[in-house]
Design a protein around this motif. Sequence first.
Motif, PDB file in Angstrom:
ATOM      1  N   ASP A 128     -12.061   8.825  -9.441  1.00 50.05           N
ATOM      2  CA  ASP A 128     -13.363   9.351  -9.038  1.00 50.05           C
ATOM      3  C   ASP A 128     -13.556  10.745  -9.627  1.00 50.05           C
ATOM      4  O   ASP A 128     -12.593  11.464  -9.862  1.00 50.05           O
ATOM      5  CB  ASP A 128     -13.421   9.471  -7.503  1.00 50.05           C
ATOM      6  N   ARG A 129     -14.827  11.086  -9.803  1.00 43.94           N
ATOM      7  CA  ARG A 129     -15.149  12.413 -10.316  1.00 43.94           C
ATOM      8  C   ARG A 129     -15.171  13.406  -9.154  1.00 43.94           C
ATOM      9  O   ARG A 129     -15.803  13.122  -8.133  1.00 43.94           O
ATOM     10  CB  ARG A 129     -16.532  12.375 -10.970  1.00 43.94           C
ATOM     11  N   PRO A 130     -14.532  14.556  -9.303  1.00 43.74           N
ATOM     12  CA  PRO A 130     -14.571  15.532  -8.204  1.00 43.74           C
ATOM     13  C   PRO A 130     -15.866  16.330  -8.222  1.00 43.74           C
ATOM     14  O   PRO A 130     -15.881  17.528  -8.477  1.00 43.74           O
ATOM     15  CB  PRO A 130     -13.342  16.410  -8.470  1.00 43.74           C
ATOM     16  N   SER A 165     -28.713   5.301 -18.215  1.00 45.45           N
ATOM     17  CA  SER A 165     -29.359   5.673 -16.951  1.00 45.45           C
ATOM     18  C   SER A 165     -28.861   7.035 -16.473  1.00 45.45           C
ATOM     19  O   SER A 165     -29.614   7.804 -15.860  1.00 45.45           O
ATOM     20  CB  SER A 165     -29.174   4.592 -15.883  1.00 45.45           C
ATOM     21  N   GLU A 166     -27.606   7.364 -16.773  1.00 47.96           N
ATOM     22  CA  GLU A 166     -27.104   8.683 -16.349  1.00 47.96           C
ATOM     23  C   GLU A 166     -27.742   9.806 -17.168  1.00 47.96           C
ATOM     24  O   GLU A 166     -27.968  10.898 -16.656  1.00 47.96           O
ATOM     25  CB  GLU A 166     -25.581   8.719 -16.430  1.00 47.96           C
ATOM     26  N   ILE A 167     -28.046   9.527 -18.440  1.00 43.89           N
ATOM     27  CA  ILE A 167     -28.727  10.523 -19.280  1.00 43.89           C
ATOM     28  C   ILE A 167     -30.100  10.826 -18.682  1.00 43.89           C
ATOM     29  O   ILE A 167     -30.515  11.975 -18.549  1.00 43.89           O
ATOM     30  CB  ILE A 167     -28.849  10.025 -20.737  1.00 43.89           C
ATOM     31  N   GLU A 223     -20.033  -1.681  -9.376  1.00 42.08           N
ATOM     32  CA  GLU A 223     -20.700  -2.418 -10.449  1.00 42.08           C
ATOM     33  C   GLU A 223     -21.162  -1.530 -11.602  1.00 42.08           C
ATOM     34  O   GLU A 223     -21.180  -1.953 -12.758  1.00 42.08           O
ATOM     35  CB  GLU A 223     -21.912  -3.125  -9.835  1.00 42.08           C
ATOM     36  N   ASP A 224     -21.520  -0.270 -11.290  1.00 45.31           N
ATOM     37  CA  ASP A 224     -22.047   0.621 -12.332  1.00 45.31           C
ATOM     38  C   ASP A 224     -21.017   0.893 -13.428  1.00 45.31           C
ATOM     39  O   ASP A 224     -21.366   1.359 -14.509  1.00 45.31           O
ATOM     40  CB  ASP A 224     -22.533   1.945 -11.724  1.00 45.31           C
ATOM     41  N   GLN A 225     -19.758   0.581 -13.130  1.00 48.44           N
ATOM     42  CA  GLN A 225     -18.707   0.870 -14.118  1.00 48.44           C
ATOM     43  C   GLN A 225     -18.443  -0.292 -15.084  1.00 48.44           C
ATOM     44  O   GLN A 225     -17.652  -0.143 -16.021  1.00 48.44           O
ATOM     45  CB  GLN A 225     -17.406   1.236 -13.402  1.00 48.44           C
ATOM     46  N   ALA A 254     -31.666   3.556  -5.226  1.00 51.41           N
ATOM     47  CA  ALA A 254     -30.814   2.529  -5.832  1.00 51.41           C
ATOM     48  C   ALA A 254     -29.326   2.668  -5.475  1.00 51.41           C
ATOM     49  O   ALA A 254     -28.694   1.709  -5.089  1.00 51.41           O
ATOM     50  CB  ALA A 254     -30.992   2.549  -7.336  1.00 51.41           C
ATOM     51  N   LYS A 255     -28.763   3.857  -5.577  1.00 51.25           N
ATOM     52  CA  LYS A 255     -27.320   3.963  -5.409  1.00 51.25           C
ATOM     53  C   LYS A 255     -26.985   5.213  -4.613  1.00 51.25           C
ATOM     54  O   LYS A 255     -27.534   6.276  -4.880  1.00 51.25           O
ATOM     55  CB  LYS A 255     -26.681   4.038  -6.804  1.00 51.25           C
ATOM     56  N   MET A 256     -26.104   5.054  -3.638  1.00 48.85           N
ATOM     57  CA  MET A 256     -25.609   6.251  -2.970  1.00 48.85           C
ATOM     58  C   MET A 256     -24.798   7.034  -3.994  1.00 48.85           C
ATOM     59  O   MET A 256     -23.908   6.484  -4.625  1.00 48.85           O
ATOM     60  CB  MET A 256     -24.728   5.868  -1.776  1.00 48.85           C
TER      61      MET A 256
HETATM   62 MG    MG Z   1     -20.952   8.139 -11.061  1.00 43.51          MG
END
Ligand code: MG
Length: 372
Positions: free
Chosen positions: A9-11, A115-117, A153-155, A203-205
């Motif tokens: 996970d990202r901190p 989508s992250e961009i 799922e996003d991964q 959409a996503k927490m």
């Molecule tokens: Mg993420």
Amino acid sequence: MSNIILTGDRPTGRLHIGHYVGSLRRRVELQNSGEYDKIYIMIADAQALTDNIENPEKVRQNVIEVALDYLSAGLDPEKSTLFIQSQISELTELTFYYMDLVTVSRLQRNPTVKSEIQLRNFEASIPVGFFTYPISQAADITFCKANVVPVGEDQLPMIEQTKEIVHKFNAVYAPESPVLVEPKALVPEAEACKRLPGTDGKAKMSKSLGNCIYLADSADEVRTKIMSMYTDPLHLQVSDPGHLEGNTVFTYLDAFACDEHFERYCPDYANLDEMKAHYTKGGLGDVKVKKFLNNIMQEELEPIRNRRAAFEKDIPEIYNILKKGSEAAREVAAQTLAEVKHAMRIDYFEDMELIRAQSERYKELFRNNASI
Ligand code: MG
Ligand code: ATP
């Protein structure tokens, strides 16, 4: 073949119930199943820096938060190696070599990156490090030869990218005896857990969106967040028929409720299907459903919260766990990097045959020149 897990996970904040149902709960089960030879859990600080360069302190501060969440959720350093990404410098070397195996257009097509961009307003100026993080993620997964990666799922596009890199690396550099291992994503079976929505119905927490119920939230915070959650805007009166689609409270029940919860907290219904049927017919109010969800969440989160309170008493020990885990991970990474360099034939000083052959070649040249 060994059975090896890598995930992380990202901190960028404390972990939330989306992480819990998407990956963390599963990791703890897999850890305790005894079916895995090795389990690596990574705090991806270097990856978090790729889109937090204006706030590196946030990343630094959250390393300990994520570690505390891991331990309180049940990850056990005796069974799983917990480590910090930036401490494994071999990962950056692997990333650099893998970059040769990926095209810019392939990265541009990655739907998660796309989508992250957008989410980060990076359209006009994407940091190169951020753009290439799927490649660095391939290094994270392959350094320990992980074959199983439990993720949300996003991964999935990231795991796909890793598979392509592994395939290409082995085909180009090690066709006879493959060096890298292709991973398999382990996504939760329940639809609701694959991408848990935020309390606002988005959409996503996600830590970055501020719509989270955190594992470390107090009982009061959890209750307040649940009672103000997004439900069905058309369900104004209790007697109105309610809609389940996009109704976040029911999505969370899908992710957390089991029949025993009904027995304990809401015996009017035998199971979630009965409750849903009543809601859609009309006559069941949101408050009752929310109170039920709150009971379930408190039951699930209380032991985690209590364990956290105990771990928080000895912070130096948590850093010690991470240090030991990072040292162990680094040894494994060094071994894989050596194999990678050997396969790429850039292990000049270990390659006695190369040194001998070059030396012979020059002796030959020298002899020829001398005889002219
Ligand atoms: Mg993420
Ligand atoms: P950020 O906003 O910084 O990207 P994040 O909340 O998306 O943070 P990550 O650290 O990127 O969290 O994700 C860690 C893991 O948790 C990944 O496997 C991801 O798929 C999973 N995950 C994150 N959010 C959810 C969610 N809402 N539902 C299910 N799984 C999730």
